[in-house]
Design a protein around this motif. Structure first.
Motif, PDB file in Angstrom:
ATOM      1  N   GLY A 135      18.373  83.116   8.373  1.00 37.52           N
ATOM      2  CA  GLY A 135      19.583  82.319   8.309  1.00 37.52           C
ATOM      3  C   GLY A 135      20.564  82.926   9.299  1.00 37.52           C
ATOM      4  N   PHE A 136      20.951  82.186  10.318  1.00 35.87           N
ATOM      5  CA  PHE A 136      21.826  82.784  11.327  1.00 35.87           C
ATOM      6  C   PHE A 136      23.150  82.043  11.419  1.00 35.87           C
ATOM      7  N   SER A 137      24.178  82.795  11.728  1.00 39.56           N
ATOM      8  CA  SER A 137      25.501  82.259  12.021  1.00 39.56           C
ATOM      9  C   SER A 137      25.851  82.717  13.430  1.00 39.56           C
ATOM     10  N   ALA A 138      26.424  81.851  14.211  1.00 40.73           N
ATOM     11  CA  ALA A 138      26.665  82.187  15.611  1.00 40.73           C
ATOM     12  C   ALA A 138      27.835  81.389  16.148  1.00 40.73           C
ATOM     13  N   GLY A 139      28.441  81.925  17.192  1.00 38.18           N
ATOM     14  CA  GLY A 139      29.405  81.199  17.996  1.00 38.18           C
ATOM     15  C   GLY A 139      28.783  80.950  19.352  1.00 38.18           C
ATOM     16  N   ALA A 140      29.090  79.819  19.975  1.00 44.60           N
ATOM     17  CA  ALA A 140      28.423  79.485  21.232  1.00 44.60           C
ATOM     18  C   ALA A 140      29.323  78.631  22.105  1.00 44.60           C
ATOM     19  N   ARG A 141      29.200  78.842  23.420  1.00 42.99           N
ATOM     20  CA  ARG A 141      29.801  77.941  24.401  1.00 42.99           C
ATOM     21  C   ARG A 141      28.685  77.022  24.898  1.00 42.99           C
ATOM     22  N   VAL A 142      28.903  75.718  24.732  1.00 46.56           N
ATOM     23  CA  VAL A 142      27.869  74.740  25.056  1.00 46.56           C
ATOM     24  C   VAL A 142      28.335  73.875  26.226  1.00 46.56           C
ATOM     25  N   VAL A 249      21.696  70.117  27.265  1.00 46.28           N
ATOM     26  CA  VAL A 249      22.649  71.127  26.825  1.00 46.28           C
ATOM     27  C   VAL A 249      22.207  72.498  27.310  1.00 46.28           C
ATOM     28  N   ALA A 250      23.186  73.352  27.600  1.00 42.00           N
ATOM     29  CA  ALA A 250      22.945  74.756  27.938  1.00 42.00           C
ATOM     30  C   ALA A 250      23.839  75.589  27.038  1.00 42.00           C
ATOM     31  N   VAL A 251      23.250  76.526  26.303  1.00 43.27           N
ATOM     32  CA  VAL A 251      23.969  77.272  25.276  1.00 43.27           C
ATOM     33  C   VAL A 251      24.052  78.749  25.660  1.00 43.27           C
ATOM     34  N   VAL A 252      25.243  79.299  25.555  1.00 42.40           N
ATOM     35  CA  VAL A 252      25.445  80.741  25.720  1.00 42.40           C
ATOM     36  C   VAL A 252      25.999  81.270  24.406  1.00 42.40           C
ATOM     37  N   LEU A 253      25.220  82.116  23.716  1.00 43.55           N
ATOM     38  CA  LEU A 253      25.648  82.660  22.434  1.00 43.55           C
ATOM     39  C   LEU A 253      26.668  83.772  22.643  1.00 43.55           C
ATOM     40  N   ALA A 254      27.778  83.696  21.926  1.00 46.51           N
ATOM     41  CA  ALA A 254      28.810  84.726  22.008  1.00 46.51           C
ATOM     42  C   ALA A 254      28.693  85.727  20.871  1.00 46.51           C
ATOM     43  N   SER A 255      28.069  85.346  19.786  1.00 41.77           N
ATOM     44  CA  SER A 255      27.897  86.243  18.636  1.00 41.77           C
ATOM     45  C   SER A 255      26.694  85.751  17.848  1.00 41.77           C
ATOM     46  N   LEU A 256      26.079  86.650  17.115  1.00 42.64           N
ATOM     47  CA  LEU A 256      24.927  86.268  16.305  1.00 42.64           C
ATOM     48  C   LEU A 256      24.832  87.201  15.110  1.00 42.64           C
ATOM     49  N   ARG A 257      24.866  86.617  13.926  1.00 42.17           N
ATOM     50  CA  ARG A 257      24.699  87.383  12.693  1.00 42.17           C
ATOM     51  C   ARG A 257      23.554  86.742  11.923  1.00 42.17           C
ATOM     52  N   THR A 258      22.652  87.552  11.426  1.00 44.58           N
ATOM     53  CA  THR A 258      21.485  87.012  10.745  1.00 44.58           C
ATOM     54  C   THR A 258      21.391  87.536   9.319  1.00 44.58           C
ATOM     55  N   ARG A 259      20.682  86.768   8.497  1.00 42.75           N
ATOM     56  CA  ARG A 259      20.370  87.168   7.129  1.00 42.75           C
ATOM     57  C   ARG A 259      18.943  86.739   6.846  1.00 42.75           C
ATOM     58  N   ARG A 260      18.212  87.580   6.134  1.00 43.93           N
ATOM     59  CA  ARG A 260      16.806  87.297   5.852  1.00 43.93           C
ATOM     60  C   ARG A 260      16.692  86.646   4.480  1.00 43.93           C
ATOM     61  N   TYR A 261      16.228  85.403   4.471  1.00 46.89           N
ATOM     62  CA  TYR A 261      16.123  84.645   3.228  1.00 46.89           C
ATOM     63  C   TYR A 261      14.663  84.531   2.794  1.00 46.89           C
TER      64      TYR A 261
END
Length: 319
Positions: A135-142, A249-261
């Motif tokens: 399960g990931f949460s992220a911010g991105a510039r698209v 679309v072209a995505v550049v991730l600015a942050s990435l936080r993950t959780r293992r479900y």
């Protein structure tokens, strides 16, 4: 294992977690002094020789059967770091309700389905399990380009382009080898992730499928999931117009936080006319049932014959 915000990648400053061999954002290899050291755990798992799924091994289960394809599994010891689920979503559907959901699934009237399927199908096995997912949460510039009907004037299409800042919360990416991507996608949307617990809550015989890849190894799947989600959001709220084509679309991730479900489901095997089929029932919503059903070839041939007869009649008529 949660993200260690104080330890960042030397190239992009992305957060690193225990067990990361590469940065999940930019792919830079993590040196032994740069990132947190992974814990070496010798895990004993039962590995399926047919589909490759692995579940926790218990000495009480001799030559256990794979919950996904019913093949016999072999036992292996893994010395590499093993990802462990930190959030187990509890079962809300009991085995009796799962069997009832299978009965309803088989009883649905589909044209090419044998009419006696519900009466003649026999359940071979029912296995409760938790399948792994990131399960990931992220911010991105698209950045995006697309053709739409907005501003097209006399033409059907007009070109458009733009950028958007998007955020994503708890988007699920499968880490299962036992379930197909189609099955995982069909199940993912109905889970209540807010009910997740540290300890398993479900049937006593429920198995836990293990993570087979590290977080950095899942970087491509996560990137692809972000791109799919970003394109869907752009179509809904950012691209002008009502009709679209050539959306890129072209995505550049600015942050990435993950959780293992670990996500609950039932895998049921049933037999019809000496052939086995598989159905997956959601562990929290029995209305979500995914699976395969046999095809009545007599009905298929009848339809094909009817179409050919109609074509022949039309040819004769026009002659």
């Amino acid at each position: 294992m949660t993200a260690l915000a104080a330890v960042g990648c030397a190239r992009c400053d992305g957060a690193l977690e225990q067990g990361d061999l590469r940065c999940p954002l930019c792919g830079l290899a993590v040196s032994g002094t740069e990132g947190p050291r992974a814990l070496k755990v010798q895990a004993r798992v039962a590995r399926c020789d047919t589909c490759g799924a692995s579940v926790a091994y218990s000495v009480e289960a001799r030559a256990p059967q794979c919950a996904f394809c019913t093949s016999v599994m072999h036992v292996e010891t893994m010395t590499d770091p093993v990802e462990q689920a930190e959030a187990l979503v509890p079962f809300a559907v009991d085995p009796a309700a799962a069997r009832a959901a299978l009965g309803e699934f088989l009883g649905r009237r589909r044209f090419f389905q044998p009419s006696d399927l519900a009466a003649r199908a026999a359940v071979d096995s029912l296995q409760a399990l938790w399948w792994p997912a990131w399960g990931f949460s992220a911010g991105a510039r698209v950045s995006w380009t697309a053709d739409s009907d907005a501003g097209s004037r006399r033409s059907d299409w007009a070109p458009h382009a733009g950028q958007a800042e998007l955020s994503f919360e708890d988007v699920l990416v499968s880490a299962s080898r036992g379930l197909s991507d189609t099955e995982c996608t069909g199940l993912a949307g109905a889970y209540r992730l807010g009910t997740a617990q540290a300890q398993p809550q479900g049937p006593e015989d429920a198995q836990v499928e293990r993570f087979d890849v590290t977080r950095s190894g899942a970087r491509r799947q996560i990137q692809a999931a972000v791109e799919r989600e970003a394109e869907a959001r752009l179509r809904e709220a950012h691209i002008p117009g009502r009709r679209f084509r050539h959306v890129h679309v072209a995505v550049v991730l600015a942050s990435l936080r993950t959780r293992r479900y670990a996500l609950p489901a039932y895998v049921l095997a049933y037999r019809y006319r000496d052939k086995a089929y598989r159905v997956v029932v959601h562990g929290q919503d029995a209305a979500v049932v995914l699976g395969e059903t046999p095809v009545s070839w007599a009905k298929v041939m009848a339809v094909v014959g009817g179409v050919l007869l109609g074509v022949l009649l039309l040819v004769l008529l026009f002659r």
